[in-house]
Design a protein around this motif. Structure first.
Motif, PDB file in Angstrom:
ATOM      1  N   SER A  30      -8.555  16.461 -21.898  1.00  0.00           N
ATOM      2  CA  SER A  30      -8.454  15.092 -21.374  1.00  0.00           C
ATOM      3  C   SER A  30      -9.571  14.855 -20.363  1.00  0.00           C
ATOM      4  O   SER A  30     -10.243  15.803 -19.933  1.00  0.00           O
ATOM      5  N   ASP A  31      -9.742  13.599 -19.967  1.00  0.00           N
ATOM      6  CA  ASP A  31     -10.744  13.301 -18.935  1.00  0.00           C
ATOM      7  C   ASP A  31     -10.480  14.115 -17.675  1.00  0.00           C
ATOM      8  O   ASP A  31     -11.408  14.600 -17.035  1.00  0.00           O
ATOM      9  N   GLN A  35     -12.803  17.504 -15.905  1.00  0.00           N
ATOM     10  CA  GLN A  35     -13.317  17.588 -14.535  1.00  0.00           C
ATOM     11  C   GLN A  35     -13.189  19.003 -13.956  1.00  0.00           C
ATOM     12  O   GLN A  35     -13.741  19.303 -12.906  1.00  0.00           O
ATOM     13  N   LYS A  36     -12.445  19.866 -14.639  1.00  0.00           N
ATOM     14  CA  LYS A  36     -12.269  21.232 -14.131  1.00  0.00           C
ATOM     15  C   LYS A  36     -13.516  22.077 -14.375  1.00  0.00           C
ATOM     16  O   LYS A  36     -14.229  21.901 -15.365  1.00  0.00           O
ATOM     17  N   ASN A  43     -20.053  25.358 -13.715  1.00  0.00           N
ATOM     18  CA  ASN A  43     -20.126  24.022 -14.301  1.00  0.00           C
ATOM     19  C   ASN A  43     -18.754  23.512 -14.739  1.00  0.00           C
ATOM     20  O   ASN A  43     -17.893  24.291 -15.129  1.00  0.00           O
ATOM     21  N   ARG A  44     -18.620  22.203 -14.704  1.00  0.00           N
ATOM     22  CA  ARG A  44     -17.406  21.599 -15.253  1.00  0.00           C
ATOM     23  C   ARG A  44     -17.509  21.510 -16.779  1.00  0.00           C
ATOM     24  O   ARG A  44     -18.600  21.434 -17.331  1.00  0.00           O
ATOM     25  N   TYR A  45     -16.341  21.479 -17.412  1.00  0.00           N
ATOM     26  CA  TYR A  45     -16.321  21.301 -18.872  1.00  0.00           C
ATOM     27  C   TYR A  45     -17.079  20.029 -19.268  1.00  0.00           C
ATOM     28  O   TYR A  45     -17.815  19.997 -20.249  1.00  0.00           O
ATOM     29  N   GLN A 154     -17.044  32.474 -22.538  1.00  0.00           N
ATOM     30  CA  GLN A 154     -16.682  32.081 -21.168  1.00  0.00           C
ATOM     31  C   GLN A 154     -15.406  31.251 -21.147  1.00  0.00           C
ATOM     32  O   GLN A 154     -14.542  31.443 -20.292  1.00  0.00           O
ATOM     33  N   PHE A 155     -15.281  30.331 -22.097  1.00  0.00           N
ATOM     34  CA  PHE A 155     -14.075  29.496 -22.135  1.00  0.00           C
ATOM     35  C   PHE A 155     -12.836  30.362 -22.381  1.00  0.00           C
ATOM     36  O   PHE A 155     -11.791  30.159 -21.792  1.00  0.00           O
TER      37      PHE A 155
END
Lengths: 160, 160
Positions: A30-31, A35-36, A43-45, A154-155
């Protein structure tokens, strides 16, 4: 299929499989989740989502198979680091950009012959290519596929 | 070099470059550092070091280019999870195993012709390969190269 066509098909399949896994990660967020940060202080997603659209868009010119569709993405997602630019596209907008860029890129790559893949990319000079013939388009495709795997790792590390 | 030979050379170069980066990570770690987890609650570096030696050793049989050199590594590093087996090789021992396995594997892979690379690997049946001709040896090489990139991404995330 000839041997050379098979080898190209292998590389394109590996690329598409990696791309699909990456898209699955981004498109499921989601939006708010975009932002995480992918890990504390990283870095953010959202940034990586746009980074990939911009990096893959630039493959059009790097492979010399057409103009970039969205050169305006270069500044926020390639030249600048995350958070340097405040006004970034939403998840929905990035989703559309993703599809547009990859539909165009993949269609153009499908048209290349095996010999085309062994020709130089645009970031290497004719002189340098003469002594380093593996700095060709195939090298770009393989390195971009590994680039995806790099971030998928990394994810995965932080999804739990 | 012919087009098909160039495409194979590209894939082998990408493999070797990834391998070199991975080796640089592992070989720079002391026995004490190898005991650390790559991230909280994840595998230790030691386990992944051995995992890669074992996984790449198994490429000998998967690509049908010779017997595995160290089948005894399969249990602790492939079948079992980290910490399931207490007595694991030291950094020095793993370093020797790494060199031995990769010297053998890379020499055998260098001998394959482009056509060889498009032939089936041993984990796919003749019947399945007939309908899925991209399940060939090249697919193994490309996926193992991406596998390395996957973990390099993870190591990078936590090296600071």
């Amino acid at each position: 299929m000839s041997v050379e066509q098979t080898l190209v098909a292998n590389a394109l399949l590996a690329w598409k499989q990696a791309l699909e896994r990456l898209h699955k990660v981004f498109s499921s967020l989601s939006d708010e989740q975009l932002q995480k940060e992918i890990a504390p202080g990283k870095n953010r997603y959202l940034y990586l989502y746009g980074h990939y659209v911009a990096a893959h868009d630039s493959m059009h010119t790097l492979l010399d198979i057409g103009p970039r569709l969205h050169p305006e993405l270069e500044a926020p997602f390639l030249k600048e680091k995350d958070r340097a630019v405040a006004d970034l596209p939403s998840a929905a907008e990035l989703g559309k950009l993703w599809d547009e860029v990859h539909d165009s890129l993949n269609a153009a790559m499908e048209k290349l012959t095996a010999e085309d893949w062994t020709r130089k990319h645009t970031a290497v000079s004719v002189e340098d290519f003469a002594t380093a013939p593996l700095r060709n388009r195939m090298a770009i495709l393989l390195s971009r596929t590994s680039h995806i795997a790099y971030h998928l790792g990394q994810f995965q590390l932080h999804k739990d």
